[in-house]
Design an enzyme around this catalytic site. Structure first.
Site, PDB file in Angstrom:
ATOM      1  N   ASP A  98      39.657  44.082  48.813  1.00 19.32           N
ATOM      2  CA  ASP A  98      40.784  44.684  48.222  1.00 19.32           C
ATOM      3  C   ASP A  98      40.392  45.934  47.279  1.00 19.32           C
ATOM      4  O   ASP A  98      39.429  45.488  46.521  1.00 19.32           O
ATOM      5  CB  ASP A  98      41.739  43.661  47.416  1.00 19.32           C
ATOM      6  CG  ASP A  98      42.991  44.061  47.060  1.00 19.32           C
ATOM      7  OD1 ASP A  98      43.572  45.189  47.707  1.00 19.32           O
ATOM      8  OD2 ASP A  98      43.395  43.751  45.952  1.00 19.32           O
TER       9      ASP A  98
ATOM     10  N   SER B 288      38.224  40.908  40.546  1.00 22.03           N
ATOM     11  CA  SER B 288      38.773  39.648  41.015  1.00 22.03           C
ATOM     12  C   SER B 288      37.691  38.530  40.500  1.00 22.03           C
ATOM     13  O   SER B 288      37.439  38.621  39.314  1.00 22.03           O
ATOM     14  CB  SER B 288      38.849  39.736  42.699  1.00 22.03           C
ATOM     15  OG  SER B 288      39.345  38.567  43.173  1.00 22.03           O
ATOM     16  N   THR B 289      37.180  37.959  41.260  1.00 25.05           N
ATOM     17  CA  THR B 289      36.095  36.871  40.831  1.00 25.05           C
ATOM     18  C   THR B 289      35.150  37.255  40.253  1.00 25.05           C
ATOM     19  O   THR B 289      34.557  38.173  40.387  1.00 25.05           O
ATOM     20  CB  THR B 289      35.551  35.888  42.119  1.00 25.05           C
ATOM     21  OG1 THR B 289      36.439  35.406  42.916  1.00 25.05           O
ATOM     22  CG2 THR B 289      34.844  34.696  41.480  1.00 25.05           C
TER      23      THR B 289
ATOM     24  N   MET C  95      35.757  38.826  45.108  1.00 22.84           N
ATOM     25  CA  MET C  95      35.756  38.347  46.618  1.00 22.84           C
ATOM     26  C   MET C  95      36.371  39.433  47.685  1.00 22.84           C
ATOM     27  O   MET C  95      37.510  39.796  47.169  1.00 22.84           O
ATOM     28  CB  MET C  95      36.245  36.940  46.929  1.00 22.84           C
ATOM     29  CG  MET C  95      35.495  35.941  46.329  1.00 22.84           C
ATOM     30  SD  MET C  95      36.354  34.350  46.364  1.00 22.84           S
ATOM     31  CE  MET C  95      36.827  34.011  48.190  1.00 22.84           C
TER      32      MET C  95
ATOM     33  N   HIS D 208      42.953  40.162  40.047  1.00 19.69           N
ATOM     34  CA  HIS D 208      43.606  39.035  40.802  1.00 19.69           C
ATOM     35  C   HIS D 208      43.703  37.765  39.910  1.00 19.69           C
ATOM     36  O   HIS D 208      42.442  37.231  39.411  1.00 19.69           O
ATOM     37  CB  HIS D 208      42.676  38.846  42.223  1.00 19.69           C
ATOM     38  CG  HIS D 208      42.480  39.816  43.155  1.00 19.69           C
ATOM     39  ND1 HIS D 208      41.668  39.932  43.768  1.00 19.69           N
ATOM     40  CD2 HIS D 208      43.511  40.812  43.267  1.00 19.69           C
ATOM     41  CE1 HIS D 208      41.888  41.030  44.701  1.00 19.69           C
ATOM     42  NE2 HIS D 208      42.909  41.570  44.322  1.00 19.69           N
TER      43      HIS D 208
END
Length: 347
Positions: free
Chosen positions: A284, A162-163, A281, A188
């Site tokens: 997940d 993600s991030t 973050m 993401h």
């Protein structure tokens, strides 16, 4: 109680500045300390206000956001969240910004969107907490040649991020030879961005990288990136593994979800799989990675020191889903060690 994250909002549109500021001020842990309409105003505001985080529009007069971001990262490195139009052009520019060193990106909302900039405040707070060491931009990466002596085994690789995942995935996948194991990824990202990212990875890496399509068969030398948007990516059919894009509610707030991908790989491949969870973050992917480990898969987590945000890998580690943590630069090589065919024959 921690001090509020102090943010400077930079956008040439007064309306957009007002909308972003209103969204952020709704969170008591975020303090909008100023606004700027272009790079010149922003430079002065950064000097005067010393914000923790900057939100930065990509398309601005006088100096565009990419050029200004490069100056920030060179002269005064700090967390910057890019605000981009949801177009192919906007996606390309945003990906370039993430490679330069932007912390994360958000898409500008469509007219009438009920919850514009839904998780922007959380991203601002994560950026303010980040311990990342920002560095001067580096030159364009060059894909390595194929590893001639790499003999791929029978494992499937599944990666979630993600991030910070743009830089992390480039780092990992550039270690892969042209005959890499079949690899599926959920990163993401806003809709429209994943196609541009897949095209970018395909130019930078030796294997073929493509946005996953429904029914695409998993093949050696190919990497499949889950499309952002309305469906989850699963891997199905043990006799002829292929991608399946499925409808479903968001999981852990995400669609596509890393947990959905990892769950499917655990069910399909069991011990013939490798699960990797990278910077991001939230949580997940943590439960899905644990399911993969229980099914006999090898599991890897990115270590805290090299994560932009040690969220997803931290939760996975605490759950016992991660067999071993590695610094980012070592993860690509570790995947190849695990997935290489044994000398006496394929696994």
């Amino acid at each position: 109680m921690n001090a509020a994250a102090r943010v400077l909002v930079v956008d040439d549109s007064p309306t957009m500045r007002g909308l972003i500021s209103a969204v952020l001020r709704a969170d008591p842990e975020v303090d909008v300390v100023g606004q700027a309409g272009d790079a010149l105003e922003a430079r002065a505001a950064i000097k005067a206000l010393n914000p923790d985080v900057v939100t930065l529009d990509i398309e601005m007069p006088n100096m565009n956001g990419l050029d200004f971001l490069e100056k920030i990262m060179t002269l005064r490195p700090m967390p910057v969240i890019m605000v981009s139009t949801m177009t192919h052009r906007g996606a390309d520019a945003t990906l370039a910004a993430l490679e330069i060193g932007a912390f994360d990106c958000v898409g500008k909302p469509s007219p009438g969107e009920p919850h514009p900039f839904g998780d922007l405040a959380e991203k601002v707070k994560a950026a303010a907490r980040s311990q990342r060491q920002y560095v001067k931009p580096t030159a364009e990466r060059v894909p390595p040649p194929a590893v001639a002596d790499f003999r791929v085994g029978r494992k499937i690789v599944a990666i979630g991020s993600s991030t910070g995942g743009v830089e992390a995935l480039i780092n990992v996948l550039q270690k892969f030879p042209a005959n890499c194991p079949p690899t599926v990824i959920t990163q993401h990202m806003p809709p429209t961005f994943t196609r541009s990212f897949a095209e970018r990875l395909n130019r930078l890496c030796a294997p073929v990288v493509q946005e996953a399509t429904d029914g695409a068969r998993l093949e050696i030398g190919k990497i499949y990136l889950a499309p952002g948007g309305e469906r989850h990516l699963r891997v199905v059919n043990a006799s002829a593994p292929h991608c399946r894009l499925v409808d479903g509610a968001p999981v852990n707030g995400h669609r596509p979800s890393v947990d959905v991908l990892f769950d499917s790989v655990a069910e399909l491949a069991g011990r013939n799989a490798v699960g990797v969870i990278l910077t991001g973050m939230g949580r997940d992917g943590a439960a899905g990675l644990l399911k993969m480990r229980h099914a006999g898969a090898r599991t890897i987590g990115q270590n805290e020191k090299t994560c932009v945000v040690y969220g997803m890998p931290r939760v996975a580690h605490e759950l016992g889903a991660v067999e071993q943590q590695f610094p980012l630069n070592a993860i690509g090589e570790e995947i190849l060690k695990i997935t290489a065919a044994r000398k006496e024959g394929s696994e």
